[in-house]
Design an enzyme around this catalytic site. Structure first.
Site, PDB file in Angstrom:
ATOM      1  N   ALA A  69       0.863  -1.176   0.000  1.00  0.00           N
ATOM      2  CA  ALA A  69       0.000   0.000   0.000  1.00  0.00           C
ATOM      3  C   ALA A  69       0.901   1.228   0.000  1.00  0.00           C
ATOM      4  CB  ALA A  69      -0.905  -0.010   1.220  1.00  0.00           C
ATOM      5  N   LYS A  70       0.260   2.388  -0.028  1.00  0.00           N
ATOM      6  CA  LYS A  70       1.034   3.632  -0.079  1.00  0.00           C
ATOM      7  C   LYS A  70       2.049   3.725   1.056  1.00  0.00           C
ATOM      8  CE  LYS A  70      -0.049   6.077  -3.612  1.00  0.00           C
ATOM      9  NZ  LYS A  70      -1.431   6.285  -3.966  1.00  0.00           N
ATOM     10  N   ARG A  71       1.688   3.129   2.202  1.00  0.00           N
ATOM     11  CA  ARG A  71       2.594   3.252   3.353  1.00  0.00           C
ATOM     12  C   ARG A  71       3.903   2.480   3.134  1.00  0.00           C
ATOM     13  NH1 ARG A  71      -1.617   0.064   4.577  1.00  0.00           N
ATOM     14  NH2 ARG A  71      -1.124  -2.141   4.754  1.00  0.00           N
ATOM     15  N   ASP A  72       3.920   1.606   2.100  1.00  0.00           N
ATOM     16  CA  ASP A  72       5.106   0.788   1.875  1.00  0.00           C
ATOM     17  C   ASP A  72       6.161   1.553   1.088  1.00  0.00           C
ATOM     18  OD1 ASP A  72       4.537  -1.925   3.017  1.00  0.00           O
ATOM     19  OD2 ASP A  72       2.745  -1.621   1.809  1.00  0.00           O
ATOM     20  N   ASP A  73       6.557   2.686   1.628  1.00  0.00           N
ATOM     21  CA  ASP A  73       7.535   3.502   0.937  1.00  0.00           C
ATOM     22  C   ASP A  73       8.856   2.760   0.786  1.00  0.00           C
ATOM     23  OD1 ASP A  73       5.541   5.256   1.034  1.00  0.00           O
ATOM     24  OD2 ASP A  73       6.598   6.819   2.148  1.00  0.00           O
TER      25      ASP A  73
END
Ligand code: GLU
Length: 279
Positions: A252-256
């Site tokens: 997800a987006k948090r998985d930078d």
């Protein structure tokens, strides 16, 4: 001619899941046209810097697309026209409920607790009886009355899946009420919602096959319903597998940590990225 698209929101870095989606959509165009579309209706979270990096990462991956790129923030009049039409047809109602109101109503004994669908918590219909006369209300969330909308459709909703479990699909519009609940088509301060904007722009751009992750498959019946209500053509839908992290969770987006930009900085090549996503 085939037209596919990759439609990211510029609210963070592209990660491996985005790379897989974009590469798949590009390949599925098969000599037709692959489009990039910027889904920036969330003005709070969308940033020009992320948009610039999306272009840069996709170019680096070897993708190309026609310019200018459509930005949803430039399309508000088109969304408003569709909302006005649905409003005049008596299919929308203003809803003042916040998350807590919905949670409380859904937790009432006769409702059996909150359930979730592709538009979030399934709305128990608290505001369905609100006034639907007068001009299109401004700055208030608008929901689609699914029960009434279903009566405006002749026959089942039909579309074709071309990804996993490919084949024709057919579903009675009335079943959406239980599985999705009346969805928000216009969010406060946005003048539209993901579901409305995506359907209008796919039709506007002549998209013949919507390529996206399996996580969005459950929104497809709603999208086909909107296409039918608005008299838009129904494209094919290609829902692809999701890229997961080492623990099996989808990215997800948090998985930078899996941002394409970081792999680039570490010296990875576009071929390395393709390999990492199993292409
Ligand atoms: N903007 C959406 C996302 O980033 C795209 C959804 C779609 O392809 O329909 O998830």
């Amino acid at each position: 001619m085939r037209i596919t698209r990759f439609a990211p929101s510029p609210t963070g870095p592209l990660h491996l899941g985005h790379a897989f989606s974009a590469l798949t959509a590009h390949a599925r165009a098969e000599g037709g046209t692959f489009l990039l579309r910027i889904e920036d209706i969330d003005r709070q979270r969308s940033k020009p810097e992320w948009e610039r990096r999306i272009h840069d990462d996709l170019r680096w991956l070897g993708l190309d697309w026609p310019e200018p790129v459509l930005r949803q923030s430039d399309r508000l009049p088109a969304y408003r026209a569709a909302l006005t039409r649905l409003w005049s047809d008596g299919l929308l109602y203003p809803c003042g409920c916040n998350r807590r109101d919905i949670l409380e109503a859904a937790s009432a004994p006769q409702e059996g607790g909150p359930r979730f669908g592709p538009d979030g918590m399934i709305y128990p219909g608290t505001c369905r009886g609100r006034d639907r006369t007068g001009p299109l209300p401004e700055a208030v969330p608008l929901r689609l009355d699914l029960a009434r909308a279903a009566t405006r459709i002749d026959g089942p909703l039909r579309w074709t899946e071309t990804g996993e479990e490919a084949g024709p699909r057919e579903i009675a519009p009335g079943t959406l009420i239980d599985d999705i609940g009346d969805p928000v088509l216009s969010r406060r301060d946005m003048g539209t919602s993901y579901h409305l904007a995506v359907v209008i722009d796919d039709a506007h751009q002549g998209v013949t096959e919507v390529v996206r992750g399996r996580d969005l498959a459950e929104a497809t019946p709603l999208h086909v319903l909107l296409q039918r209500l608005l008299g838009l053509s129904v494209p094919a839908f290609h829902h692809h597998r999701l890229i997961r992290d080492d623990t099996g969770r989808r990215l997800a987006k948090r998985d930078d940590a899996r941002a394409i930009g970081l792999y680039r900085d570490e010296g990875a090549s576009p071929a390395d990225i393709r390999r990492m996503v199993g292409l």
